[in-house]
Design an enzyme around this catalytic site. Structure first.
Site, short mmCIF file in Angstrom:
data_model
loop_
_atom_site.label_atom_id
_atom_site.label_comp_id
_atom_site.label_asym_id
_atom_site.label_seq_id
_atom_site.Cartn_x
_atom_site.Cartn_y
_atom_site.Cartn_z
N HIS A 118 -3.78 -5.18 0.36
CA HIS A 118 -3.36 -6.16 1.76
C HIS A 118 -3.15 -7.15 1.66
O HIS A 118 -4.09 -8.18 2.13
CB HIS A 118 -3.32 -5.21 3.06
CG HIS A 118 -3.47 -3.75 3.31
ND1 HIS A 118 -2.72 -3.02 3.81
CD2 HIS A 118 -4.26 -2.77 2.63
CE1 HIS A 118 -2.79 -2.03 3.67
NE2 HIS A 118 -3.54 -1.47 2.98
N CYS A 144 0.84 -1.22 0.01
CA CYS A 144 -0.24 -0.09 -0.02
C CYS A 144 1.20 1.06 0.10
O CYS A 144 1.78 1.56 -1.11
CB CYS A 144 -1.40 -0.29 0.95
SG CYS A 144 -2.50 1.43 0.99
N GLU A 156 -1.80 -9.29 3.08
CA GLU A 156 -1.60 -9.75 4.56
C GLU A 156 -2.94 -10.05 5.02
O GLU A 156 -2.33 -10.52 5.91
CB GLU A 156 -0.97 -8.72 5.14
CG GLU A 156 -1.81 -7.40 5.93
CD GLU A 156 -0.62 -6.40 5.10
OE1 GLU A 156 -0.78 -6.89 3.84
OE2 GLU A 156 -1.50 -5.16 5.12
#
Ligand code: GLN
Length: 532
Positions: A509, A383, A511
């Site tokens: 993202h 990001c 994650e």
């Protein structure tokens, strides 16, 4: 199963005891027995969602597929249970009141005085039961945030009290407390637990199971004593001792028979088999790894370990599946300068450039990216991390010395990262970013394609700014590949440098979607490249 069963998890004595991990571990154990499980978090704060909270206040803001900015515990739920959570899995007092006040304005309560009981508690109960009724779940686990005795959690505990009456045997309460060890006396103390259970009882709720968080083993005598004082069966007093990793907690809870006690108390068969094979496979890999992989995480919230929770956990998953132990160095981007970058990154095998907002620490991130690019150190930008990669390339390769994001310098002549069109004119800061999962089309001739082995992927977003497509041709000519594009909006979602070992940035993202059983391919490939 005929009826959905509701399990509530409350906490006492202090916060940060790991209610989220205990709740998620119980969820994992029930899944392992073949039940359909979902899990939610009720947060007693007034914010409508945690999206506007500083990570220093509340840790990372997690984002669900459907674009809800959520408490970080939802990340634990997804990582442990391998399920998707949604807006309905995280309720705050702000949301509850907003909904009740909207109804009042609409005239839904016409003629009535709107009160905490029954209107607020009805809304809380509706939110809890909504999850159970949506899809047919066997279990809905509800974690109540905060600590019993807090003023702000009272309406939630009251709702649990009412639900116990309404649901009867289909409702169960687990209370997590802390048993401190007094070093001078060499003794574990149960008094805080007794007080905390008393506080819960005063609010009308008798816990069925007590989970005692402790740094030292709980002796049978202590179990008996707690059981006696707290009206709980001795075998329903469970030890939750500190463990080297949160991923051992489900195994520990299984040894303590938490799942069996829950099932027995809810009138279900509890002797059947439980399948933790895949989970144990991950644990074995993690524990058998002897070699380490040294990764640096460059960000601005490094003094708080929860600020980058999902990135850390994704790296732990990816390292384990590469048979490595993760050695993660958190690096404050505020402290990075061209003078100290060599020492700062010394010995690191790969670096991650963290997401973020505002201009603090940006130049440090850009310096780290330049160093990684010039020295071919594997680098993954997420990001804001990806946006900084774009700025760095524009400044140092293309030659736009003043290149920037308009988030950092609104007057830059070379706005290579700019506010998205749809964001212009938005004044409200809550829940108004580009949020949730969007499609991305991947160039077949790219590192991204090798990583995902798919042409179309879906990933979660949380941003207002974007790669400025006016500069796309310039970047491509200068050797930067835009390897992932949103098929509808044409936003650049992935950038990479083809002649590097691993130099890739994502506007999304990754994650948020790495789980124990499904580690995210980007992190797995990143670690794989790093150790090769
Ligand atoms: N601040 C940047 C934006 O809004 C990046 C956000 C992030 O890193 N999550 O676009």
């Amino acid at each position: 199963m005929k009826d959905t069963k509701y399990i509530f998890v409350t906490g006492g004595v202090t916060s940060s005891l790991g209610k989220g991990i205990i709740s998620a571990s119980l969820g994992r154990l029930l899944l392992a027995r073949g039940y359909k499980v979902t899990i939610q978090k009720l947060d007693p704060y007034i914010n409508v969602d945690p999206g506007t909270l500083n990570p220093y206040e509340h840790g990372e803001c997690y984002v669900t597929e459907d674009g809800h900015e959520a408490d970080l515990d939802l990340g634990h739920y997804e990582r442990f249970l391998n399920i998707e959570t949604h807006r309905a899995n995280n309720i705050t007092t702000g949301r509850i009141y907003q909904s009740v006040i909207n109804k009042e304005r609409r005239g839904d309560y016409l003629g009535k005085t709107v009160q905490i009981i029954p209107h607020i508690t009805d809304e809380i109960k509706r939110s809890i039961k909504l999850l159970g009724s949506k899809e047919k779940y066997d279990f809905v686990i509800t974690e109540i945030g905060g600590t019993v005795g807090d003023i702000e959690s009272l309406p939630y505990i009251e709702s649990v009290r009412q639900l116990r009456w309404e649901l009867g045997k289909n409702c169960l309460c687990i209370h997590l407390t802390y048993v401190p060890y007094i070093a001078a006396a060499k003794e574990l103390k149960t008094k805080p637990t007794q007080h905390s259970v008393k506080a819960l009882q005063e609010e009308g709720v008798q816990p069925d199971i007590l989970v005692l968080r402790t740094e030292h083993p709980i002796t049978p005598d202590i179990r008996k004593k707690v059981a006696l004082f707290c009206n709980v069966e001795a075998d329903a007093v469970i030890e939750s001792i500190d463990l080297p990793t949160i991923y051992l907690v489900p195994v520990k809870m299984q040894q303590e028979k938490l799942d069996q006690i829950v099932l027995r108390k809810m009138g279900l068969p509890f002797e059947g088999k439980s399948d933790l094979k895949d989970w144990n496979n991950f644990l074995k890999k993690m524990q058998n790894a002897t070699e380490t992989v040294k990764i640096g995480l460059v960000g601005k919230y490094v003094s708080l370990q929860d600020a980058y929770k999902s990135i850390t956990e994704s790296l732990i998953h990816a390292s384990a599946y590469n048979n490595r132990k993760l050695d993660l160095k958190l690096i404050s981007s505020d402290d990075i300068s061209p003078d100290n970058i060599v020492q700062t990154l010394e010995g690191l095998q790969g670096i991650i450039i963290a997401p973020g907002f505002g201009n603090r620490g940006i130049e440090g991130k850009i310096t780290a990216i330049q160093y990684a690019r010039e020295n071919n150190i594997p680098c993954l930008g997420i990001c804001m991390g990806m946006q900084c990669m774009v700025i760095e390339y524009a400044r140092n390769v293309i030659g736009y010395k003043d290149a920037n994001s308009t988030e950092i310098d609104p007057n830059t002549k070379h706005n290579v990262v700019d506010l998205m069109e749809e964001q212009k004119g938005i004044l409200n800061l809550g829940g108004s970013m580009r949020l949730g999962a969007y499609k991305c089309k991947i160039d077949k001739n790219s590192l991204a394609y090798k990583v995902y082995n798919a042409e179309t992927i879906k990933e979660r977003h949380r941003h207002r700014f974007e790669f400025n497509n006016d500069y796309k041709e310039k970047f491509i000519k200068a050797g930067l590949k835009c390897s992932g594009i949103n098929p509808d909006s044409k936003l650049v979602e992935i950038i990479e440098l083809p002649n590097k070992k691993f130099f890739l940035g994502t506007q999304f993202h990754p994650e948020y979607s790495s789980t124990v059983l499904n580690p995210h391919p980007l992190f797995v490939s990143f670690i794989k490249t790093v150790i090769e």
